[in-house]
Design a protein around this motif. Structure first.
Motif, PDB file in Angstrom:
ATOM      1  N   HIS A  83     -16.608  -8.036  17.707  1.00 42.95           N
ATOM      2  CA  HIS A  83     -16.673  -9.477  17.427  1.00 42.95           C
ATOM      3  C   HIS A  83     -15.730 -10.250  18.348  1.00 42.95           C
ATOM      4  CE1 HIS A  83     -17.645 -12.832  14.742  1.00 42.95           C
ATOM      5  NE2 HIS A  83     -16.372 -13.150  14.728  1.00 42.95           N
ATOM      6  N   SER A  84     -14.557  -9.687  18.586  1.00 42.28           N
ATOM      7  CA  SER A  84     -13.590 -10.167  19.580  1.00 42.28           C
ATOM      8  C   SER A  84     -13.154 -11.621  19.381  1.00 42.28           C
ATOM      9  CB  SER A  84     -14.155  -9.990  21.000  1.00 42.28           C
ATOM     10  OG  SER A  84     -13.136 -10.128  21.962  1.00 42.28           O
ATOM     11  N   LYS A  85     -12.959 -12.010  18.134  1.00 40.77           N
ATOM     12  CA  LYS A  85     -12.442 -13.353  17.851  1.00 40.77           C
ATOM     13  C   LYS A  85     -11.186 -13.314  16.991  1.00 40.77           C
ATOM     14  CE  LYS A  85     -16.791 -15.862  18.419  1.00 40.77           C
ATOM     15  NZ  LYS A  85     -17.775 -16.786  17.792  1.00 40.77           N
ATOM     16  N   TYR A  86     -11.078 -12.282  16.167  1.00 42.28           N
ATOM     17  CA  TYR A  86      -9.898 -12.132  15.323  1.00 42.28           C
ATOM     18  C   TYR A  86      -8.976 -11.059  15.892  1.00 42.28           C
ATOM     19  CZ  TYR A  86     -12.499 -14.640  11.665  1.00 42.28           C
ATOM     20  OH  TYR A  86     -13.202 -15.568  10.955  1.00 42.28           O
ATOM     21  N   GLY A  87      -7.731 -11.118  15.495  1.00 41.90           N
ATOM     22  CA  GLY A  87      -6.765 -10.068  15.748  1.00 41.90           C
ATOM     23  C   GLY A  87      -5.923  -9.900  14.502  1.00 41.90           C
ATOM     24  N   VAL A  88      -5.190  -8.795  14.411  1.00 47.55           N
ATOM     25  CA  VAL A  88      -4.336  -8.545  13.251  1.00 47.55           C
ATOM     26  C   VAL A  88      -2.944  -8.170  13.722  1.00 47.55           C
ATOM     27  CG1 VAL A  88      -3.881  -7.007  11.300  1.00 47.55           C
ATOM     28  CG2 VAL A  88      -6.203  -7.841  11.707  1.00 47.55           C
ATOM     29  N   LEU A  89      -1.947  -8.811  13.139  1.00 44.12           N
ATOM     30  CA  LEU A  89      -0.560  -8.448  13.348  1.00 44.12           C
ATOM     31  C   LEU A  89      -0.013  -7.957  12.021  1.00 44.12           C
ATOM     32  CD1 LEU A  89       2.062  -8.305  14.987  1.00 44.12           C
ATOM     33  CD2 LEU A  89       2.501 -10.686  14.339  1.00 44.12           C
ATOM     34  N   ALA A  90       0.307  -6.672  11.940  1.00 44.87           N
ATOM     35  CA  ALA A  90       0.870  -6.081  10.723  1.00 44.87           C
ATOM     36  C   ALA A  90       2.359  -5.859  10.929  1.00 44.87           C
ATOM     37  CB  ALA A  90       0.183  -4.765  10.394  1.00 44.87           C
ATOM     38  N   VAL A  91       3.168  -6.516  10.113  1.00 44.36           N
ATOM     39  CA  VAL A  91       4.625  -6.479  10.239  1.00 44.36           C
ATOM     40  C   VAL A  91       5.200  -5.644   9.100  1.00 44.36           C
ATOM     41  CG1 VAL A  91       6.726  -7.865  10.147  1.00 44.36           C
ATOM     42  CG2 VAL A  91       4.715  -8.726  11.372  1.00 44.36           C
ATOM     43  N   PHE A  92       6.033  -4.663   9.450  1.00 43.50           N
ATOM     44  CA  PHE A  92       6.680  -3.825   8.443  1.00 43.50           C
ATOM     45  C   PHE A  92       8.192  -4.021   8.489  1.00 43.50           C
ATOM     46  CE2 PHE A  92       2.596  -1.854   8.873  1.00 43.50           C
ATOM     47  CZ  PHE A  92       2.320  -1.315   7.618  1.00 43.50           C
ATOM     48  N   GLN A  93       8.741  -4.444   7.357  1.00 43.63           N
ATOM     49  CA  GLN A  93      10.182  -4.616   7.211  1.00 43.63           C
ATOM     50  C   GLN A  93      10.643  -3.816   5.994  1.00 43.63           C
ATOM     51  OE1 GLN A  93      10.981  -7.136  10.482  1.00 43.63           O
ATOM     52  NE2 GLN A  93      12.424  -6.192   9.062  1.00 43.63           N
ATOM     53  N   ALA A  94      11.829  -3.228   6.101  1.00 44.69           N
ATOM     54  CA  ALA A  94      12.349  -2.432   4.989  1.00 44.69           C
ATOM     55  C   ALA A  94      13.768  -2.005   5.280  1.00 44.69           C
ATOM     56  CB  ALA A  94      11.475  -1.198   4.756  1.00 44.69           C
ATOM     57  N   MET A  95      14.437  -1.545   4.248  1.00 44.57           N
ATOM     58  CA  MET A  95      15.729  -0.908   4.430  1.00 44.57           C
ATOM     59  C   MET A  95      15.518   0.435   5.125  1.00 44.57           C
ATOM     60  SD  MET A  95      18.013  -2.987   3.090  1.00 44.57           S
ATOM     61  CE  MET A  95      19.474  -2.005   2.721  1.00 44.57           C
ATOM     62  N   ASP A  96      16.589   0.986   5.698  1.00 40.43           N
ATOM     63  CA  ASP A  96      16.505   2.302   6.320  1.00 40.43           C
ATOM     64  C   ASP A  96      15.980   3.328   5.315  1.00 40.43           C
ATOM     65  OD1 ASP A  96      17.541   1.435   8.757  1.00 40.43           O
ATOM     66  OD2 ASP A  96      19.611   1.751   8.096  1.00 40.43           O
ATOM     67  N   ALA A  97      15.145   4.244   5.807  1.00 34.96           N
ATOM     68  CA  ALA A  97      14.600   5.360   5.022  1.00 34.96           C
ATOM     69  C   ALA A  97      13.597   4.924   3.953  1.00 34.96           C
ATOM     70  CB  ALA A  97      15.724   6.175   4.379  1.00 34.96           C
ATOM     71  N   ALA A  98      13.099   3.702   4.044  1.00 35.01           N
ATOM     72  CA  ALA A  98      12.104   3.249   3.071  1.00 35.01           C
ATOM     73  C   ALA A  98      10.728   3.861   3.336  1.00 35.01           C
ATOM     74  CB  ALA A  98      12.005   1.733   3.070  1.00 35.01           C
ATOM     75  N   GLY A  99      10.499   4.365   4.558  1.00 37.39           N
ATOM     76  CA  GLY A  99       9.234   5.035   4.841  1.00 37.39           C
ATOM     77  C   GLY A  99       8.310   4.293   5.773  1.00 37.39           C
ATOM     78  N   LYS A 100       8.864   3.441   6.633  1.00 41.74           N
ATOM     79  CA  LYS A 100       8.006   2.674   7.542  1.00 41.74           C
ATOM     80  C   LYS A 100       7.206   3.581   8.469  1.00 41.74           C
ATOM     81  CE  LYS A 100      11.108   0.094   9.496  1.00 41.74           C
ATOM     82  NZ  LYS A 100      12.258   0.805   8.883  1.00 41.74           N
ATOM     83  N   ASP A 101       7.910   4.499   9.145  1.00 43.17           N
ATOM     84  CA  ASP A 101       7.248   5.351  10.140  1.00 43.17           C
ATOM     85  C   ASP A 101       6.120   6.175   9.518  1.00 43.17           C
ATOM     86  OD1 ASP A 101       9.050   4.325  11.908  1.00 43.17           O
ATOM     87  OD2 ASP A 101      10.200   6.165  12.174  1.00 43.17           O
ATOM     88  N   GLY A 102       6.430   6.830   8.408  1.00 36.30           N
ATOM     89  CA  GLY A 102       5.424   7.675   7.760  1.00 36.30           C
ATOM     90  C   GLY A 102       4.248   6.877   7.236  1.00 36.30           C
ATOM     91  N   THR A 103       4.527   5.678   6.733  1.00 38.99           N
ATOM     92  CA  THR A 103       3.450   4.831   6.223  1.00 38.99           C
ATOM     93  C   THR A 103       2.530   4.385   7.343  1.00 38.99           C
ATOM     94  OG1 THR A 103       4.783   4.050   4.363  1.00 38.99           O
ATOM     95  CG2 THR A 103       2.932   2.662   5.033  1.00 38.99           C
ATOM     96  N   MET A 104       3.107   3.951   8.451  1.00 38.02           N
ATOM     97  CA  MET A 104       2.293   3.516   9.582  1.00 38.02           C
ATOM     98  C   MET A 104       1.452   4.673  10.120  1.00 38.02           C
ATOM     99  SD  MET A 104       4.763   0.808  11.608  1.00 38.02           S
ATOM    100  CE  MET A 104       6.196   1.871  11.636  1.00 38.02           C
ATOM    101  N   LYS A 105       2.044   5.851  10.220  1.00 43.10           N
ATOM    102  CA  LYS A 105       1.319   7.022  10.714  1.00 43.10           C
ATOM    103  C   LYS A 105       0.151   7.368   9.794  1.00 43.10           C
ATOM    104  CE  LYS A 105       1.934  11.912  11.882  1.00 43.10           C
ATOM    105  NZ  LYS A 105       2.908  13.038  11.969  1.00 43.10           N
ATOM    106  N   ALA A 106       0.403   7.352   8.479  1.00 40.95           N
ATOM    107  CA  ALA A 106      -0.632   7.732   7.521  1.00 40.95           C
ATOM    108  C   ALA A 106      -1.740   6.689   7.415  1.00 40.95           C
ATOM    109  CB  ALA A 106      -0.002   7.971   6.146  1.00 40.95           C
ATOM    110  N   VAL A 107      -1.350   5.431   7.325  1.00 40.15           N
ATOM    111  CA  VAL A 107      -2.319   4.358   7.078  1.00 40.15           C
ATOM    112  C   VAL A 107      -3.270   4.160   8.253  1.00 40.15           C
ATOM    113  CG1 VAL A 107      -2.528   1.850   6.801  1.00 40.15           C
ATOM    114  CG2 VAL A 107      -0.916   3.142   5.385  1.00 40.15           C
ATOM    115  N   PHE A 108      -2.739   4.194   9.471  1.00 39.31           N
ATOM    116  CA  PHE A 108      -3.547   3.865  10.644  1.00 39.31           C
ATOM    117  C   PHE A 108      -4.092   5.092  11.367  1.00 39.31           C
ATOM    118  CE2 PHE A 108      -0.610   0.280  10.093  1.00 39.31           C
ATOM    119  CZ  PHE A 108      -1.512  -0.772  10.033  1.00 39.31           C
TER     120      PHE A 108
END
Length: 294
Positions: free
Chosen positions: A57-82
């Motif tokens: 479609h090439s009209k929309y884009g998505v920016l997903a922002v992850f914020q958290a305290m250290d060790a909250a699981g950002k890296d693992g969540t991004m790896k699993a979800v995407f």
């Protein structure tokens, strides 16, 4: 997957956000590990299909922002979800301590350069929100390292930055870039357990830095900074999603479900050729068949 409403985790600014009113642990959405893996796989497949449509479609884009305290699981969540999304339509950027070059520009400059193209998803591991989190908790950064004029370092600097960020996200949304903001809400006890695990596990202790313990000592300051940040920047157009993070599996399912649901809301489809183009394509089928017989 047990049903839930993504609005249960959504902060739009209509009501004040208080961290203590948002649980860090909830009842499981899955029956067991096998059920969790099946649900996650289904969401990954659905996300990939929707992203493929968005790419074409090439009209929309998505920016997903992850914020958290250290060790909250950002890296693992991004790896699993995407994990199931086609890499041509997906990219990641992790924001570290600003370089000298970055400090010589405005504080949003390094984020501008990494915004998603139309049709693509960009994932930020930390983001411009660090400018009202770590910089706010450590005001010496603003005073000694950020090269802004002294007269602009007054007590209203945070209010101005919140407004800058809101304006920036409105600008993105008005250009078809969907901003999805996730705060992975982990408890202090669970964070402590994960930091200990990082130290004890040889496959994880490379992630551990002594500075993590110093920052952990500022837990209350960070919680206050997150509270003020979310209240100041959550809007109906660009809400925050506060996701319970003590259970990693639940967290990943919630994040994946939110992304899928938001992609479904977009008015997009595969481009359809006009009648002349259809006839041209049909003619090419005959040409290909003829070439096969040669």
């Amino acid at each position: 997957m047990k049903k839930f409403n993504i609005k249960d985790y959504q902060i739009t600014g209509s009501e004040k956000f208080k961290p203590k009113n948002h649980s860090t642990k909830i009842n499981d959405f899955y029956e067991d590990k096998t059920d969790y893996e099946a649900i996650l796989k289904s969401l990954q497949t659905e996300m990939d299909e929707l992203q493929s449509v968005m790419y074409a479609h090439s009209k929309y884009g998505v920016l997903a922002v992850f914020q958290a305290m250290d060790a909250a699981g950002k890296d693992g969540t991004m790896k699993a979800v995407f994990q199931g999304v086609h890499p041509l339509g997906l990219s990641f950027y992790s924001f570290k301590r600003p370089s000298e070059t970055e400090l010589n520009h405005d504080y949003m400059w390094r984020c501008y350069k990494e915004l998603p193209e139309r049709g693509k998803m960009q994932v930020f591991n930390r983001s411009y929100y660090e400018e009202v989190l770590v910089v706010k908790v450590h005001p010496e950064i603003l005073e000694n390292y950020q090269k802004i004029p002294d007269e602009l370092k007054g007590k209203d600097v945070w209010k101005k930055r919140y407004q800058d960020i809101k304006n920036f996200e409105d600008y993105l949304a008005n250009n078809g870039i969907v901003v999805l903001k996730f705060f992975l809400n982990v408890s202090k006890e669970e964070q402590g357990n994960r930091l200990i695990e990082r130290i004890e596990d040889i496959t994880k202790n490379w992630k551990f830095e002594e500075g993590d313990i110093k920052e952990r000592g500022l837990w209350d300051d960070y919680q206050k900074a997150y509270e003020e940040m979310i209240n100041a920047t959550a809007t109906k157009q660009n809400p925050w999603y506060v996701v319970p993070a003590d259970d990693k599996k639940n967290m990943r399912l919630i994040v994946a479900k939110i992304i899928v649901e938001k992609l479904k809301e977009l008015k997009m489809s595969y481009p359809e050729p006009d009648e002349a183009r259809k006839q041209t394509l049909l003619g090419l089928i005959d040409t290909i068949k003829q070439q096969n017989q040669e």
